[in-house]
Motif scaffolding. Structure first.
Motif, PDB file in Angstrom:
ATOM      1  N   GLY A 421       0.824  -1.206   0.000  1.00  0.00           N
ATOM      2  CA  GLY A 421       0.000   0.000   0.000  1.00  0.00           C
ATOM      3  C   GLY A 421       0.857   1.254   0.000  1.00  0.00           C
ATOM      4  O   GLY A 421       0.642   2.175  -0.807  1.00  0.00           O
ATOM      5  N   ILE A 422       1.859   1.299   0.886  1.00  0.00           N
ATOM      6  CA  ILE A 422       2.713   2.492   0.976  1.00  0.00           C
ATOM      7  C   ILE A 422       3.655   2.596  -0.214  1.00  0.00           C
ATOM      8  O   ILE A 422       3.986   3.684  -0.700  1.00  0.00           O
ATOM      9  N   TRP A 423       4.079   1.437  -0.740  1.00  0.00           N
ATOM     10  CA  TRP A 423       4.959   1.403  -1.927  1.00  0.00           C
ATOM     11  C   TRP A 423       4.235   1.999  -3.137  1.00  0.00           C
ATOM     12  O   TRP A 423       4.789   2.807  -3.891  1.00  0.00           O
ATOM     13  N   LEU A 449       0.371   8.307   8.881  1.00  0.00           N
ATOM     14  CA  LEU A 449       1.724   8.455   8.337  1.00  0.00           C
ATOM     15  C   LEU A 449       2.764   8.224   9.428  1.00  0.00           C
ATOM     16  O   LEU A 449       3.756   7.510   9.229  1.00  0.00           O
ATOM     17  N   PHE A 450       2.509   8.776  10.608  1.00  0.00           N
ATOM     18  CA  PHE A 450       3.490   8.632  11.689  1.00  0.00           C
ATOM     19  C   PHE A 450       3.416   7.276  12.372  1.00  0.00           C
ATOM     20  O   PHE A 450       4.402   6.809  12.933  1.00  0.00           O
ATOM     21  N   ARG A 451       2.240   6.636  12.290  1.00  0.00           N
ATOM     22  CA  ARG A 451       2.179   5.240  12.753  1.00  0.00           C
ATOM     23  C   ARG A 451       3.055   4.358  11.879  1.00  0.00           C
ATOM     24  O   ARG A 451       3.751   3.467  12.351  1.00  0.00           O
ATOM     25  N   LEU A 452       3.021   4.644  10.575  1.00  0.00           N
ATOM     26  CA  LEU A 452       3.842   3.872   9.634  1.00  0.00           C
ATOM     27  C   LEU A 452       5.333   4.133   9.844  1.00  0.00           C
ATOM     28  O   LEU A 452       6.161   3.258   9.630  1.00  0.00           O
ATOM     29  N   LEU A 453       5.669   5.348  10.241  1.00  0.00           N
ATOM     30  CA  LEU A 453       7.075   5.684  10.493  1.00  0.00           C
ATOM     31  C   LEU A 453       7.602   5.010  11.762  1.00  0.00           C
ATOM     32  O   LEU A 453       8.819   4.949  11.971  1.00  0.00           O
ATOM     33  N   SER A 454       6.701   4.493  12.589  1.00  0.00           N
ATOM     34  CA  SER A 454       7.127   3.749  13.780  1.00  0.00           C
ATOM     35  C   SER A 454       6.776   2.265  13.653  1.00  0.00           C
ATOM     36  O   SER A 454       6.762   1.536  14.650  1.00  0.00           O
ATOM     37  N   THR A 464       7.735   4.142   3.629  1.00  0.00           N
ATOM     38  CA  THR A 464       7.096   5.360   4.127  1.00  0.00           C
ATOM     39  C   THR A 464       8.050   6.544   4.005  1.00  0.00           C
ATOM     40  O   THR A 464       7.642   7.656   3.621  1.00  0.00           O
ATOM     41  N   LEU A 465       9.321   6.309   4.298  1.00  0.00           N
ATOM     42  CA  LEU A 465      10.328   7.361   4.104  1.00  0.00           C
ATOM     43  C   LEU A 465      10.443   7.728   2.629  1.00  0.00           C
ATOM     44  O   LEU A 465      10.588   8.902   2.273  1.00  0.00           O
ATOM     45  N   GLY A 466      10.362   6.707   1.770  1.00  0.00           N
ATOM     46  CA  GLY A 466      10.385   6.960   0.324  1.00  0.00           C
ATOM     47  C   GLY A 466       9.200   7.797  -0.124  1.00  0.00           C
ATOM     48  O   GLY A 466       9.325   8.692  -0.966  1.00  0.00           O
ATOM     49  N   LEU A 467       8.016   7.507   0.473  1.00  0.00           N
ATOM     50  CA  LEU A 467       6.824   8.310   0.167  1.00  0.00           C
ATOM     51  C   LEU A 467       7.034   9.767   0.588  1.00  0.00           C
ATOM     52  O   LEU A 467       6.761  10.696  -0.191  1.00  0.00           O
ATOM     53  N   LEU A 468       7.547   9.976   1.805  1.00  0.00           N
ATOM     54  CA  LEU A 468       7.795  11.331   2.286  1.00  0.00           C
ATOM     55  C   LEU A 468       8.780  12.065   1.373  1.00  0.00           C
ATOM     56  O   LEU A 468       8.607  13.241   1.053  1.00  0.00           O
ATOM     57  N   LEU A 510      17.897  11.553   6.219  1.00  0.00           N
ATOM     58  CA  LEU A 510      18.733  12.720   5.909  1.00  0.00           C
ATOM     59  C   LEU A 510      18.414  13.274   4.519  1.00  0.00           C
ATOM     60  O   LEU A 510      18.462  14.488   4.290  1.00  0.00           O
ATOM     61  N   CYS A 511      18.072  12.375   3.589  1.00  0.00           N
ATOM     62  CA  CYS A 511      17.688  12.826   2.236  1.00  0.00           C
ATOM     63  C   CYS A 511      16.371  13.621   2.276  1.00  0.00           C
ATOM     64  O   CYS A 511      16.187  14.575   1.512  1.00  0.00           O
ATOM     65  N   ILE A 512      15.472  13.220   3.178  1.00  0.00           N
ATOM     66  CA  ILE A 512      14.231  13.987   3.367  1.00  0.00           C
ATOM     67  C   ILE A 512      14.563  15.380   3.883  1.00  0.00           C
ATOM     68  O   ILE A 512      14.020  16.390   3.403  1.00  0.00           O
ATOM     69  N   LEU A 513      15.492  15.443   4.846  1.00  0.00           N
ATOM     70  CA  LEU A 513      15.937  16.749   5.355  1.00  0.00           C
ATOM     71  C   LEU A 513      16.548  17.596   4.241  1.00  0.00           C
ATOM     72  O   LEU A 513      16.326  18.804   4.168  1.00  0.00           O
ATOM     73  N   ALA A 514      17.322  16.943   3.366  1.00  0.00           N
ATOM     74  CA  ALA A 514      17.936  17.664   2.248  1.00  0.00           C
ATOM     75  C   ALA A 514      16.867  18.241   1.323  1.00  0.00           C
ATOM     76  O   ALA A 514      17.008  19.358   0.810  1.00  0.00           O
ATOM     77  N   ASN A 515      15.783  17.480   1.111  1.00  0.00           N
ATOM     78  CA  ASN A 515      14.675  17.989   0.289  1.00  0.00           C
ATOM     79  C   ASN A 515      14.002  19.182   0.962  1.00  0.00           C
ATOM     80  O   ASN A 515      13.666  20.177   0.306  1.00  0.00           O
TER      81      ASN A 515
END
Length: 596
Positions: A421-423, A449-454, A464-468, A510-515
């Protein structure tokens, strides 16, 4: 520059063609009719099984000359017949060959040939027509353009077993919907074809049976007529039942089962008719097992080989059969069909062509609405492929309500369904418009979203990180999303960077932070968060090069000279000691790190 290279390449190809094949075409223009006949016979022998020679002769203009000779009243019947044979052989080459023949208006010429009194010539014309009409590039409507064609073909059914085989095959391939069914039915197809089911020729019986399966498909009028047809004193349904017997070829069993199934659906056969239905149930179970095994085999064959995937898809009616398998009553057959399509969906080329041509996404979306988990896992995995950026199915899938369906899957207790689903949402968000990204965030909800991150499943967390990361791309999108969800996203990033996660998870974070740092206003959420800045500084000095590079990507986006406020950001980072770390890293033995 590329255009300049085309001319000499084409000239070299044509010179090769001229050298090897020109004499075959030249002989077609000889003033001596006997030499022309011999030339056509020699051409026939030259093209058998030789696709290159076929293509060469088409390029050299053999087709218009052959059609001219075929239609000339002065041509002998033998010459006309040989011309039809050669044209049929050319049609057995590639799809491009068939297109070339169609461009030369071969169908009207061959249909005209059917008016000849000579049976051998008629059979040669029909054989060629059969080859052309069974090609996927030939429009079925060409058979129905002239209203006199269908009745004439019906009349030719009695001429020989070859006319019976070829005409039935043409009908079964060109009957694509209720309009075609009506035309064939009104011209006596049922009465003219029924007696062919008892032919001594297996090919004739099989093609006649296929005709009835396409005529009866979702057509109550035909089905109600078939139930009362007598052939040699026996009702047609009884003949179909006999064709279900185990000693009959598999193809015959499956096709006769189709005919009976369509008649049952139309109400032509009573569901309590044990003579038929019990036999049908028994043999349909056997047919289901065979179909399941076939789909599994194709799935295995096509799993890792592009050439094999191409051959499977190009097999006549194969995609239609697999897609039909998605709506089978048997769960095992449905599962095998989905697995087969999932295997074939690994091909970029097929996603762009065959999967779109057959609108595979439609029945797949139906499967996803209500199916056991074992089917949902494979179907949702296949949907991930159909939602890749280059897939033409992506847009219609989005329009059919896929976002809510996929967000629902992320709440499943089954980890595989959560991953898929998240993919799929991650693929959907890649280079997507702002509206689609907003729909995803709204349907998924910040809480989920944050449930998925945990999530305890690493694959769920990574996707989920890829989605973000995909959501936070393109500056206006980054700023918009961070203006509404920035606080929660920064909290999630902090928790992950502080947690006991592997290198890949922290690299993605970190890549999310870079974005975020690439946003115009969003980057201030980093610059005003000393905790996050210290974490970026920490990972610049980490022992893992991947994490160092990702951290420096953040710094690079924050200090970009051409952006407003860059000097203030540079000063703050300099005060934190970032410049000293950069000096040290510029001496790194790792070339990527050093260059960055």
């Amino acid at each position: 520059m590329a255009c300049l290279l085309e001319t000499p390449i084409r000239m070299s190809v044509l010179s090769e063609v001229t050298a090897s094949s020109r004499h075959y075409v030249d002989r077609l223009f000889d003033p001596d009719p006997q030499k022309v006949l011999q030339g056509v016979i020699d051409m026939k022998n030259a093209v058998i099984g030789n696709n290159k020679q076929k293509a060469n002769l088409i390029v050299l203009g053999a087709v218009p000359r052959l059609l001219y000779l075929l239609q000339q009243e002065t041509s002998s019947t033998e010459l006309k017949t040989e011309c039809a044979v050669v044209l049929g052989s050319l049609a057995m080459g590639t799809e491009n060959n068939v297109k070339s023949l169609l461009d030369c208006h071969i169908i009207p010429a061959l249909l005209q040939g059917l008016l000849s009194p000579d049976l051998k010539f008629i059979e040669a014309c029909l054989r060629c027509l059969r080859t052309i009409f069974t090609s996927p590039v030939t429009p079925e409507e060409l058979l129905y353009t002239d209203a006199t064609v269908i009745p004439h073909l019906m009349a030719l059914l009695s001429r020989s077993r070859y006319t019976q085989e070829y005409i039935c095959q043409i009908f079964s391939h060109c009957c694509k919907g209720p309009d075609h069914q009506t035309i064939l039915f009104n011209h006596g197809a049922v009465q003219n074809i029924a007696h062919l089911l008892t032919s001594v020729s297996y090919k004739v019986r099989m093609q006649a049976l296929k005709c009835f399966s396409v005529l009866a498909f979702e057509n109550p009028q035909v089905s109600m007529t078939l139930v009362n047809v007598l052939v040699d004193g026996e009702l047609l349904p009884q003949i179909f039942v006999k064709m279900l017997q185990r000693d009959k070829p598999i193809e015959m069993q499956l096709t006769s089962a189709k005919c009976l199934t369509y008649m049952c659906r139309a109400g032509a056969i009573r569901t309590d008719d044990s003579c038929i239905v019990l036999k049908l149930d028994h043999d349909l179970k056997h047919a289901h097992e065979l179909r399941q095994a076939a789909f599994k085999l194709y799935a295995s064959l096509g799993a890792n080989d592009e050439d094999i995937r191409k051959k499977i898809i190009e097999t006549e009616n194969m995609m239609d059969r697999i897609v039909t398998g998605l709506s089978e009553s048997s769960v095992k057959v449905r599962l095998a069909a989905v697995r087969c399509l999932h295997s074939l969906s690994r091909s970029v080329q097929q996603l762009r062509t065959s999967f779109q041509d057959h609108a595979v996404w439609k029945p797949l979306m139906k499967v996803l609405q209500n199916a056991p988990d074992e089917i949902l896992v494979v179907a949702s995995s296949m949907l991930c492929n159909l939602l890749l950026e280059f897939s033409p199915s992506k847009e219609p899938i989005l329009e059919s309500g896929a976002v809510e369906l996929l967000c629902g899957l992320t709440q499943s207790e089954n980890p595989a369904l959560r991953v898929n689903g998240i993919w799929a949402l991650m693929n959907m968000a890649f280079q997507a418009e702002q509206k689609i990204k907003a729909d995803i965030l709204r349907s998924l909800s910040t809480e989920q979203l944050f449930r998925l991150l945990s999530d305890s499943d690493l694959n769920v967390l990574m996707k989920t990180l890829g989605l973000l990361r995909n959501l936070l791309s393109t500056r206006p999108h980054i700023d918009k999303i961070m203006s509404t969800h920035g606080k929660q996203i920064m909290q999630a990033v902090t928790l992950i960077l502080e947690g006991e996660h592997n290198i890949e998870v922290k690299e993605q974070t970190l890549c999310i932070l870079a974005n975020i740092a690439d946003g115009t206003t969003a980057k201030e959420l980093i610059m005003t968060n000393d905790d996050i800045l210290q974490k970026i500084k920490y990972y610049m000095g980490h022992s893992q090069v991947k994490l160092q590079l990702a951290a420096m990507f953040c710094i690079s986006n924050l200090i970009w000279n051409e952006e407003e406020g860059s000097q203030e950001r540079q000063d703050k980072l300099r005060d934190m000691g970032i410049v000293d770390i950069l000096h040290k890293l510029s001496q790194s033995p790792d070339s990527n790190l050093c260059d960055k």
